[in-house]
Enzyme design. Sequence first.
Site, mmCIF file in Angstrom:
data_model
loop_
_atom_site.group_PDB
_atom_site.id
_atom_site.type_symbol
_atom_site.label_atom_id
_atom_site.label_comp_id
_atom_site.label_asym_id
_atom_site.label_seq_id
_atom_site.Cartn_x
_atom_site.Cartn_y
_atom_site.Cartn_z
ATOM 1 N N LYS A 4 0.686 -1.353 -0.233
ATOM 2 C CA LYS A 4 0.225 -0.168 -0.141
ATOM 3 C C LYS A 4 0.900 1.730 -0.130
ATOM 4 C CE LYS A 4 -0.294 -0.016 4.845
ATOM 5 N NZ LYS A 4 -1.241 -0.507 6.132
ATOM 6 N N TYR A 48 15.446 30.462 7.480
ATOM 7 C CA TYR A 48 14.186 31.035 7.614
ATOM 8 C C TYR A 48 13.971 30.747 9.690
ATOM 9 C CZ TYR A 48 12.156 30.397 3.643
ATOM 10 O OH TYR A 48 11.883 30.680 1.953
#
Length: 382
Positions: A46, A278
């Site tokens: 999956k 940042y």
Amino acid sequence: MRTHSAGGIVISYYPAEARIDLSAIRSNLSSVREAAGEAAVLAVVKADAYGHGRAEVARALAPAADYLGAAQLGEALALREEVGPGPRILTWIFAPGAPLAQALRADVELSAGAFWAIDEIARAARETGTTAKVHLKVDTGMARGGFNLADVAEASRRLRALQADGLLAVVGLWSHLARADEPESGATERQIERFEQARAAARSEGIEPEILHLAASGGALWHPAARYDMVRPGIVLYGLSPNPEVATARELGLTPAMELSASLILERGVPAQTPISYGHTEKTEAPTRLGVVPLGYGDGIPRAASGVGPVSVGGVRTRIRGRVCMDQFVVDVPEAATAGDTAFLFGAGDLPSADEWAQACGTIGYEIVTRLGARVPRRYHG
Ligand SMILES: *Cc1c(COP(=O)(O)O)cnc(C)c1O
């Protein structure tokens, strides 16, 4: 190495790649098969094979697995296209109105864990003139998928009637464990008891499926009584531990199959007290060499790895400095590093592991590999 060309035309370029070792995945399957004794193995592919690439992984596993499993019906349909007719495929997540007729035409086996699902499977079987292969799902203690114990008898009655009409065949009875990765919790033993009660309730209504299955990786490794006829490993196939605090991948004899790396696009020396990335969340303490790695949260690198994600450059362990950005992050590099050198984020052997990344970011190894973005090319070997 990071460029694919056809007739001199560059068809893909990215300064990073995930190398996927298919022989490691096959060898991890052998290890889990050995650990699980007589039980058959459903290999779970999956979520794009936990980020490793479903088509390639499924083709590598299909010859050695008894079943392939995909959570979403849409994944299972694509999986059938990828592996062709033959391998048995089970899927367990679909909503009312799902294209079940398509699933039956593709010989995809379906989980039934609600009365509406039984009704819709029967309708699809009528429409297609096929016999649906159904795995009756019971909730044994997760409050997630499957019938409540109290409804198993009624569900079995309905299934039996539809089976008598040739619309479906109940081939499996199954459930899922909530705490198999905590071998001492006692929860798995309680779930096994409820699974036995469900089995008895189904049997009393004439439903005795040939395949009982309960265990994923944690159950297959650590709860012999949960193995029944088939186990459903996922994470161990990719070489990661279901719980590194119980046993690390290395201790389990597993080989991590994904190696994530990128080319440094820049390196520079900066003085002490230089604020980084940042928010200026950190500053250099001393004159430092910094590099820039062209991977960011747009590639699935967790922003939670800011300041802590381990990286290996030139054989030296370093770490991310400051915040992870959308497309890049800053990293400490050794003196000799230059642009074009390879920075390894995680992999096998002496490289940092995805499990170490998980620990640094407060998550699990499953999430580290599965979230790797589609933007990062996968390259296969082995
Ligand atoms: C994801 C999943 C598995 C595999 O779990 P792992 O812990 O990765 O082995 C097995 N069964 C079901 C129902 C799942 O959803």
